[in-house]
Design a protein around this motif. Structure first.
Motif, PDB file in Angstrom:
ATOM      1  N   VAL A  82       0.841  -1.199   0.000  1.00  0.00           N
ATOM      2  CA  VAL A  82       0.000   0.000   0.000  1.00  0.00           C
ATOM      3  C   VAL A  82       0.877   1.250   0.000  1.00  0.00           C
ATOM      4  CG1 VAL A  82      -1.764   1.256   1.281  1.00  0.00           C
ATOM      5  CG2 VAL A  82      -1.857  -1.235   1.173  1.00  0.00           C
ATOM      6  N   ALA A  83       1.940   1.242   0.792  1.00  0.00           N
ATOM      7  CA  ALA A  83       2.848   2.396   0.851  1.00  0.00           C
ATOM      8  C   ALA A  83       3.536   2.612  -0.494  1.00  0.00           C
ATOM      9  CB  ALA A  83       3.883   2.187   1.954  1.00  0.00           C
ATOM     10  N   LEU A  84       3.914   1.550  -1.181  1.00  0.00           N
ATOM     11  CA  LEU A  84       4.553   1.674  -2.480  1.00  0.00           C
ATOM     12  C   LEU A  84       3.606   2.280  -3.505  1.00  0.00           C
ATOM     13  CD1 LEU A  84       7.127   1.039  -4.086  1.00  0.00           C
ATOM     14  CD2 LEU A  84       6.124  -1.173  -4.628  1.00  0.00           C
ATOM     15  N   ALA A  85       2.359   1.874  -3.474  1.00  0.00           N
ATOM     16  CA  ALA A  85       1.379   2.449  -4.391  1.00  0.00           C
ATOM     17  C   ALA A  85       1.168   3.937  -4.107  1.00  0.00           C
ATOM     18  CB  ALA A  85       0.064   1.690  -4.283  1.00  0.00           C
ATOM     19  N   VAL A  86       1.127   4.320  -2.847  1.00  0.00           N
ATOM     20  CA  VAL A  86       0.944   5.726  -2.482  1.00  0.00           C
ATOM     21  C   VAL A  86       2.152   6.548  -2.911  1.00  0.00           C
ATOM     22  CG1 VAL A  86       0.759   7.314  -0.522  1.00  0.00           C
ATOM     23  CG2 VAL A  86      -0.655   5.258  -0.603  1.00  0.00           C
ATOM     24  N   VAL A  87       3.347   6.039  -2.702  1.00  0.00           N
ATOM     25  CA  VAL A  87       4.560   6.762  -3.097  1.00  0.00           C
ATOM     26  C   VAL A  87       4.619   6.927  -4.613  1.00  0.00           C
ATOM     27  CG1 VAL A  87       7.090   6.563  -3.200  1.00  0.00           C
ATOM     28  CG2 VAL A  87       5.888   6.133  -1.058  1.00  0.00           C
ATOM     29  N   ALA A  88       4.268   5.896  -5.353  1.00  0.00           N
ATOM     30  CA  ALA A  88       4.272   5.998  -6.815  1.00  0.00           C
ATOM     31  C   ALA A  88       3.240   7.015  -7.295  1.00  0.00           C
ATOM     32  CB  ALA A  88       3.990   4.630  -7.427  1.00  0.00           C
ATOM     33  N   PHE A  89       2.065   7.017  -6.688  1.00  0.00           N
ATOM     34  CA  PHE A  89       1.031   7.973  -7.081  1.00  0.00           C
ATOM     35  C   PHE A  89       1.478   9.399  -6.795  1.00  0.00           C
ATOM     36  CE2 PHE A  89      -2.691  10.536  -5.998  1.00  0.00           C
ATOM     37  CZ  PHE A  89      -3.377  10.466  -7.199  1.00  0.00           C
ATOM     38  N   VAL A  90       2.054   9.638  -5.638  1.00  0.00           N
ATOM     39  CA  VAL A  90       2.501  10.983  -5.278  1.00  0.00           C
ATOM     40  C   VAL A  90       3.639  11.427  -6.199  1.00  0.00           C
ATOM     41  CG1 VAL A  90       3.634  12.335  -3.458  1.00  0.00           C
ATOM     42  CG2 VAL A  90       1.710  10.855  -2.899  1.00  0.00           C
ATOM     43  N   ALA A  91       4.555  10.523  -6.527  1.00  0.00           N
ATOM     44  CA  ALA A  91       5.655  10.878  -7.425  1.00  0.00           C
ATOM     45  C   ALA A  91       5.134  11.252  -8.806  1.00  0.00           C
ATOM     46  CB  ALA A  91       6.642   9.716  -7.522  1.00  0.00           C
ATOM     47  N   MET A 132       3.710  15.486 -12.799  1.00  0.00           N
ATOM     48  CA  MET A 132       2.704  16.099 -13.667  1.00  0.00           C
ATOM     49  C   MET A 132       2.474  17.572 -13.339  1.00  0.00           C
ATOM     50  SD  MET A 132      -0.126  13.068 -13.969  1.00  0.00           S
ATOM     51  CE  MET A 132      -1.395  14.257 -14.234  1.00  0.00           C
ATOM     52  N   THR A 133       2.575  17.941 -12.085  1.00  0.00           N
ATOM     53  CA  THR A 133       2.254  19.311 -11.691  1.00  0.00           C
ATOM     54  C   THR A 133       3.478  20.216 -11.584  1.00  0.00           C
ATOM     55  OG1 THR A 133       2.332  18.711  -9.358  1.00  0.00           O
ATOM     56  CG2 THR A 133       0.192  18.589 -10.459  1.00  0.00           C
ATOM     57  N   ALA A 134       4.669  19.683 -11.853  1.00  0.00           N
ATOM     58  CA  ALA A 134       5.880  20.496 -11.773  1.00  0.00           C
ATOM     59  C   ALA A 134       5.851  21.566 -12.861  1.00  0.00           C
ATOM     60  CB  ALA A 134       7.116  19.626 -11.914  1.00  0.00           C
ATOM     61  N   PRO A 135       6.114  22.825 -12.515  1.00  0.00           N
ATOM     62  CA  PRO A 135       6.032  23.899 -13.499  1.00  0.00           C
ATOM     63  C   PRO A 135       7.287  24.071 -14.352  1.00  0.00           C
ATOM     64  CG  PRO A 135       6.512  24.807 -11.364  1.00  0.00           C
ATOM     65  CD  PRO A 135       6.319  23.318 -11.173  1.00  0.00           C
TER      66      PRO A 135
END
Length: 69
Positions: free
Chosen positions: A25-34, A39-42
């Motif tokens: 679960v932690a790996l999935a959360v880290v991948a999603f946040v990364a 995607m949102t980096a300007p």
């Protein structure tokens, strides 16, 4: 013609786990946040020339395997 379908009963031992481990679960959360951060980096996208990307790697591999270049 009707078919009778039934699932065989599976006996689970005392040590059988049915849930996900915490690290999955932690790996999935880290991948999603990364991915969200990427995607949102300007930062603007820039093309990388071959001298900055592939050439140093190829030169290193040539020196590593002793290929004259």
């Amino acid at each position: 013609m009707s078919a009778v379908s039934s699932r065989p009963s599976v006996s689970r031992g005392p040590g059988t786990r049915t849930g996900l481990p915490w690290w999955a679960v932690a790996l999935a959360v880290v991948a999603f946040v990364a991915l969200l951060v990427v995607m949102t980096a300007p930062s603007p996208a820039h093309a990388v020339s071959a001298s900055q990307g592939v050439a140093p790697v190829l030169e290193f591999l040539a020196r590593l395997f002793g290929i004259a270049g």
